[in-house]
Motif scaffolding. Structure first.
Motif, PDB file in Angstrom:
ATOM      1  N   LEU A 518       0.853  -1.188   0.000  1.00 40.98           N
ATOM      2  CA  LEU A 518       0.000   0.000   0.000  1.00 40.98           C
ATOM      3  C   LEU A 518       0.888   1.237   0.000  1.00 40.98           C
ATOM      4  O   LEU A 518       1.676   1.432   0.930  1.00 40.98           O
ATOM      5  CB  LEU A 518      -0.923   0.012   1.208  1.00 40.98           C
ATOM      6  CG  LEU A 518      -1.858  -1.202   1.382  1.00 40.98           C
ATOM      7  CD1 LEU A 518      -2.791  -0.978   2.564  1.00 40.98           C
ATOM      8  CD2 LEU A 518      -2.658  -1.473   0.122  1.00 40.98           C
ATOM      9  N   ILE A 519       0.757   2.070  -1.031  1.00 39.30           N
ATOM     10  CA  ILE A 519       1.612   3.239  -1.213  1.00 39.30           C
ATOM     11  C   ILE A 519       0.738   4.488  -1.288  1.00 39.30           C
ATOM     12  O   ILE A 519      -0.322   4.491  -1.917  1.00 39.30           O
ATOM     13  CB  ILE A 519       2.469   3.108  -2.490  1.00 39.30           C
ATOM     14  CG1 ILE A 519       3.337   1.847  -2.413  1.00 39.30           C
ATOM     15  CG2 ILE A 519       3.335   4.329  -2.695  1.00 39.30           C
ATOM     16  CD1 ILE A 519       4.213   1.619  -3.636  1.00 39.30           C
ATOM     17  N   TYR A 520       1.211   5.566  -0.669  1.00 37.61           N
ATOM     18  CA  TYR A 520       0.462   6.815  -0.631  1.00 37.61           C
ATOM     19  C   TYR A 520       0.755   7.710  -1.837  1.00 37.61           C
ATOM     20  O   TYR A 520       1.907   7.821  -2.271  1.00 37.61           O
ATOM     21  CB  TYR A 520       0.854   7.636   0.604  1.00 37.61           C
ATOM     22  CG  TYR A 520       0.538   7.033   1.935  1.00 37.61           C
ATOM     23  CD1 TYR A 520      -0.741   6.561   2.245  1.00 37.61           C
ATOM     24  CD2 TYR A 520       1.512   6.955   2.930  1.00 37.61           C
ATOM     25  CE1 TYR A 520      -1.031   6.027   3.489  1.00 37.61           C
ATOM     26  CE2 TYR A 520       1.238   6.435   4.179  1.00 37.61           C
ATOM     27  CZ  TYR A 520      -0.034   5.966   4.457  1.00 37.61           C
ATOM     28  OH  TYR A 520      -0.315   5.456   5.681  1.00 37.61           O
ATOM     29  N   ASP A 521      -0.277   8.365  -2.370  1.00 33.76           N
ATOM     30  CA  ASP A 521      -0.054   9.587  -3.123  1.00 33.76           C
ATOM     31  C   ASP A 521      -0.488  10.727  -2.199  1.00 33.76           C
ATOM     32  O   ASP A 521      -0.627  10.541  -0.984  1.00 33.76           O
ATOM     33  CB  ASP A 521      -0.773   9.569  -4.480  1.00 33.76           C
ATOM     34  CG  ASP A 521      -2.301   9.713  -4.399  1.00 33.76           C
ATOM     35  OD1 ASP A 521      -2.840  10.060  -3.330  1.00 33.76           O
ATOM     36  OD2 ASP A 521      -2.968   9.490  -5.429  1.00 33.76           O
ATOM     37  N   ARG A 522      -0.681  11.896  -2.745  1.00 33.13           N
ATOM     38  CA  ARG A 522      -1.009  13.042  -1.886  1.00 33.13           C
ATOM     39  C   ARG A 522      -2.285  12.803  -1.092  1.00 33.13           C
ATOM     40  O   ARG A 522      -2.376  13.178   0.078  1.00 33.13           O
ATOM     41  CB  ARG A 522      -1.149  14.301  -2.728  1.00 33.13           C
ATOM     42  CG  ARG A 522      -1.477  15.560  -1.926  1.00 33.13           C
ATOM     43  CD  ARG A 522      -1.577  16.778  -2.832  1.00 33.13           C
ATOM     44  NE  ARG A 522      -1.930  17.978  -2.081  1.00 33.13           N
ATOM     45  CZ  ARG A 522      -2.120  19.176  -2.638  1.00 33.13           C
ATOM     46  NH1 ARG A 522      -1.985  19.314  -3.957  1.00 33.13           N
ATOM     47  NH2 ARG A 522      -2.433  20.223  -1.892  1.00 33.13           N
ATOM     48  N   TYR A 523      -3.265  12.158  -1.718  1.00 35.51           N
ATOM     49  CA  TYR A 523      -4.574  11.995  -1.085  1.00 35.51           C
ATOM     50  C   TYR A 523      -4.926  10.535  -0.799  1.00 35.51           C
ATOM     51  O   TYR A 523      -5.497  10.237   0.252  1.00 35.51           O
ATOM     52  CB  TYR A 523      -5.665  12.586  -1.990  1.00 35.51           C
ATOM     53  CG  TYR A 523      -5.535  14.067  -2.239  1.00 35.51           C
ATOM     54  CD1 TYR A 523      -5.863  14.983  -1.253  1.00 35.51           C
ATOM     55  CD2 TYR A 523      -5.085  14.547  -3.465  1.00 35.51           C
ATOM     56  CE1 TYR A 523      -5.767  16.355  -1.481  1.00 35.51           C
ATOM     57  CE2 TYR A 523      -4.979  15.916  -3.712  1.00 35.51           C
ATOM     58  CZ  TYR A 523      -5.316  16.818  -2.711  1.00 35.51           C
ATOM     59  OH  TYR A 523      -5.193  18.150  -2.937  1.00 35.51           O
TER      60      TYR A 523
END
Length: 938
Positions: A518-523
């Protein structure tokens, strides 16, 4: 008529409410110590019990042990370091000495062994029975066992709850001196019956995971022939001990395997006066009841003049087949022929050194203890040994599920000099086989990246700053995959305003068996297959709603997300700044279920290991961070009720403010108003800033003596408006950017009739302190300024050292916060333009500078440059130099002192209050320590 009556009734209610508000007293500097916070919350594995501390800022804390439904089981004055047993039947904690007793001992300059000691408490959760054991030095709890072990002085005081007689204290003091030399008493307490086994002269001990065995080290007192030094094994069930390694010396790094069938440690048994004392690695097999040396000094398997390190951390892998330990060059014997006062003392700086001398000296202790990871197979006949790390590859990571076949090793050897101006280094990464010793290169070209090993060790994952994407490397296929290249969003900071590569948003977690990451972008959060790069926008609605969604695994020591696990996701709307929880199953393709957004802030939730019960704190600017329990984040039980005294004081509110800057940028900030705010009055205002603060709109601001920043609670309670504007930057113009955003925000607020535009002050620390110094050279819109640890001369600060780390300051001007983006010799005009020092003749604003002589971040002489220049120019300027203090004040007495002076300073210039002596006359050095100059001049 009815409307008239309603109007009169409304006015009456307003007057009553206003009278209640106006009757509240403002905060003062005497309130700090009593203000409380919730600390160290824990929940039992079965989800039935919680514990937490309520800690005043100074004084004695109290431990509360409750059910999740808020039934009080026990409250313990001075309870600390509390935890539950794995079977959820007991709570274990220490009981600290009274604060006043410890303070008195410090005043009397008692030696460490003479200081008041802790007690230990054991609470049976089902029966409520509480047992206490005094004078504990440390305790350890078996992960699954039904007992605890702790070290204590030989003849204990009766209880830290009671004050001992003077002759008892003297007796204990003498025994402590002896125990310091020859160990203490190891006490093993059985929970069920309270029975105690005592073993004297113990210096160290370790408990097996299942709690069936305790290893302990005995150091026999001199001239005591009845006690034998060595390492012993205590069988908890049988109640018997056996000696497994004899001899005086140093025994360290005691470790059991998971099943308590194997045990290892390092030891040296050289004579006390030996000049060099290399360690050996020892191994004990419970099945065969044998102890042996696995690796000794100068063993043929080791490098020449190498041995097992006494500073290494030993650990068995989960299956017990491998034993990891550290090796290192033998200690250099001390030259006893050298006479200290006849020996030169100097540091030699060399241009080819990997690290600058200050950085080497800062890390000297770490470097002296450096050791290099190795693995041995103790159950194999040949005792297979592999040296995994070496001087080139000396930074490695073992998978969290540590039976993986590979470790990850990362090196920047040969590329470290550039850290001086880049602040980071390029790295090569390798997988090293723990079976064959093979080294598999992951990146052929050195890269700026964050390399991580997945929990099961199947993948290496990293963010490549140059290519701005996440990559994976499969240990089985040895293939590299770009995980995010085909996704049409950025996975690095979209708002980056520094002259450096934007930072990645990061990784949330892995799913079971390394199936997905699980990887984050800005939102949003993306669920990505590490082999195929197949991706799913797991949250899907974050960007659409301008909401940032994040996840933290809520269970301690859980390394991945289960295949069918429900996730509670924390979310903050970036426009309203409000918070909410979303819920989604890890296997679901549907959008998350959303709970309502609320004007509150949440802490990360903690989940019971074996039940769907969570504990967390939530708060807003008017409500302290109390602890709650819940199963669904809808219905909740409040467990704590801290700071009831707050209702006696004039508190404050917070609101979001937005405006357009002169160049057309939209900016945001927080405005804090007194609780008794009256729009018909005019208020002075203090502007406080540091980068961007608006995400903290709902953060609780407790009154506290400040380490450097503005105490918002204190100022708002005492009739000030406090404004905290966000700042964005143009590269090469950090000073003008501050003017653009801060001054325009102030001008926007000055349009309100309740803002006294002639009584506005500014306060900032460090980077904020620099901006204060710059702003007062731009115009005279501020009536008073407070600049903590400022840089005023970028040309002299550029080549300095950050003494807390030993690093050069060049990198921060070229790449990070100072945001110049070029070297001093490439664009000297930018360094001069952005340096307040060169524009100080324009200053008309009274200013206080804080510059401390042990500041490890900003050179102390920067404050001196500002002070001496303004002093020469005849400007009203003061400098506070806290002796031996760091960048931010550490000592509480200094924090209290500066809090008083800060309010006095702004009261004088923004409220026309009398000035204190320190501002009017100063405090000469001959009066230092006797006269603090805090009295007001009438």
């Amino acid at each position: 008529m009815q409307k008239f009556i309603l109007l009169i009734f409304s006015l009456l209610l307003y007057q009553i409410g206003f009278a209640q508000q106006s009757s509240k007293k403002p905060l003062d500097h005497t309130v700090y110590d009593e203000w409380q916070s919730v600390a160290s919350p824990k929940i039992s594995n079965n989800g039935k019990y919680v514990l937490y501390q309520v800690k005043p800022q100074q004084g004695d804390a109290k431990l509360y042990i409750k059910t999740v439904n808020n039934k009080l089981l026990q409250s313990v004055s001075r309870g600390d370091s509390a935890l539950f047993t794995s079977d959820s039947k007991y709570a274990i904690f220490t009981i600290k000495p009274w604060y006043k007793d410890t303070r008195e001992a410090k005043i009397k300059k008692k030696k460490p062994e003479e200081m008041p000691k802790d007690s230990i408490g054991i609470l049976a959760l089902e029966t409520g029975k509480l047992q206490k054991y005094p004078d504990a030095k440390s305790f350890k709890l078996a992960e699954k066992g039904a007992f605890l072990a702790f070290l204590a002085t030989k003849t204990p005081l009766k209880d830290t709850l009671k004050k001992p007689a003077a002759d008892t204290v003297k007796k204990i003091s003498d025994q402590l001196l002896e125990s310091k030399k020859a160990g203490a008493v190891l006490k093993i307490v059985q929970f069920k019956n309270g029975s105690i086994k005592e073993i004297e002269h113990v210096t160290d001990y370790e408990i097996s995971k299942e709690g069936t065995q305790i290893a302990y080290v005995i150091a026999a007192p001199k001239n005591n022939k009845q006690v034998k030094s060595g390492l012993y094994m205590y069988d908890v069930l049988a109640g018997t001990s056996k000696l497994i390694s004899s001899g005086k010396g140093t025994y360290k790094s005691l470790v059991f395997d998971e099943q308590a069938k194997q045990f290892a440690f390092v030891a040296e048994k050289y004579p006390e006066k030996a000049l060099s004392k290399p360690f050996s690695l020892y191994y004990y097999d419970f099945v065969n009841d044998t102890a042996q040396v696995l690796i000794a000094n100068n063993d043929k398997q080791l490098k020449e003049n190498w041995s097992p390190s006494g500073f290494s951390r030993l650990r068995f892998d989960k299956n017990g087949a491998k034993l990891y330990f550290g090796t290192a060059p033998n200690p250099i014997p001390q030259d006893t022929t050298q006479v200290d006062f006849e020996t030169a003392k100097l540091d030699i700086w060399h241009y080819q050194d990997d690290y600058l001398q200050p950085m080497q000296l800062k890390n000297l202790r770490r470097d002296l203890q450096q050791n290099f990871l190795a693995v041995i197979y103790p159950q194999q006949k040949d005792k297979k040994f592999i040296q995994l790390e070496d001087e080139y590859l000396s930074d490695s990571y073992v998978a969290q599920l540590n039976h993986a076949a590979y470790i990850l090793a990362v090196t920047d050897t040969g590329k470290r000099v550039s850290m001086q101006w880049k602040g980071n280094t390029l790295k090569h990464a390798y997988l090293i086989s723990t079976i064959t010793e093979e080294r598999i290169p992951i990146n052929s070209k050195a890269a700026k990246g964050r390399f991580q090993l997945s929990p099961a060790g199947k993948y290496v994952i990293w963010y490549d700053y140059e290519r701005k994407n996440w990559f994976s490397f499969a240990t089985a296929t040895r293939k590299t995959v770009n995980l995010t290249g085909r996704i049409a969003v950025s996975f690095s900071d979209e708002e980056n305003d520094s002259p450096d590569d934007p930072q990645p948003y990061g990784i949330a977690a892995w799913t079971e068996n390394d199936e997905a990451v699980l990887i984050y972008d800005r939102y949003d959060i993306w669920k990505i297959n590490p082999i195929t790069a197949e991706s799913q926008n797991f949250t899907n609605i974050g960007r659409l709603n301008k909401t940032t969604i994040r996840y933290n695994i809520p269970v301690d020591k859980q390394y991945f997300i289960g295949a069918k696990e429900d996730l509670w996701l924390m979310a903050q709307n970036t426009i309203s700044k409000q918070w909410a929880y979303y819920k989604k199953n890890i296997a679901s393709l549907k959008n998350p279920t959303q709970l309502p957004f609320v004007p509150m802030g949440y802490s990360e939730a903690i989940k019971a290991k074996d039940a769907e019960v969570y504990i967390y704190t939530k708060s807003n600017v008017a409500k302290p961070a109390d602890l709650y329990s819940s199963t669904d984040f809808r219905k909740e039980v409040q467990l704590s009720n801290i700071n009831p005294q707050q209702k006696e004081y004039n508190w404050f509110s917070s609101e979001l403010v937005s405006w357009k800057t002169p160049k057309g940028y939209t900016s945001t900030g927080i405005l804090y108003k007194p609780e008794n705010f009256d729009p018909t009055k005019k208020y002075p205002m203090v502007v406080y800033f540091y980068e961007k603060l608006s995400d903290g709109l709902y953060r609780y601001q407790a009154p506290a003596p400040t380490p450097s920043r503005l105490d918002i609670a204190m100022f708002a309670s005492n009739g000030y408006l406090v404004f905290a504007p966000d700042i964005s930057y143009t590269i090469g113009e950090p000073g003008p950017s501050a003017v653009e955003f801060i001054n325009s925000g102030v001008e926007h607020l000055k349009k309100n009739s309740w803002v006294n535009g002639s009584k506005i002050g500014i306060q900032g620390q460090s980077w904020g302190g620099y901006q204060v110094a710059y702003l007062i050279t731009h115009n005279n819109m501020y009536a008073a300024a407070w600049s903590g640890a400022p840089v005023v001369n970028m040309t002299s600060a550029y080549g300095g050292i950050r003494w807390e780390s030993g690093m050069s300051r060049q990198f921060q001007y070229e790449h990070t916060q100072s945001r110049i983006g070029s070297t001093l010799w490439e664009k000297p005009e930018l360094y001069i333009k952005n340096s307040p020092l060169f524009q100080l003749p324009k200053v008309e604003t009274p200013v206080v500078i804080m510059a401390n002589d042990a500041d490890g971040a900003v050179p102390w002489y920067q404050g001196i440059e500002m002070f001496t220049a303004l002093r020469r120019l005849g400007k009203p300027v003061w400098m506070l130099q806290y002796n031996g203090e760091a960048h931010n004040l550490i000592k509480r007495e200094n924090r209290k002192d500066i809090s008083i002076r800060e309010l006095q300073f702004f009261d004088h210039y923004l409220k026309d209050a009398p000035a204190p002596v320190w501002m009017v006359k100063g405090v000469p050095a001959v009066q230092k320590g006797r006269n603090f100059g805090l009295e007001l001049v009438k």
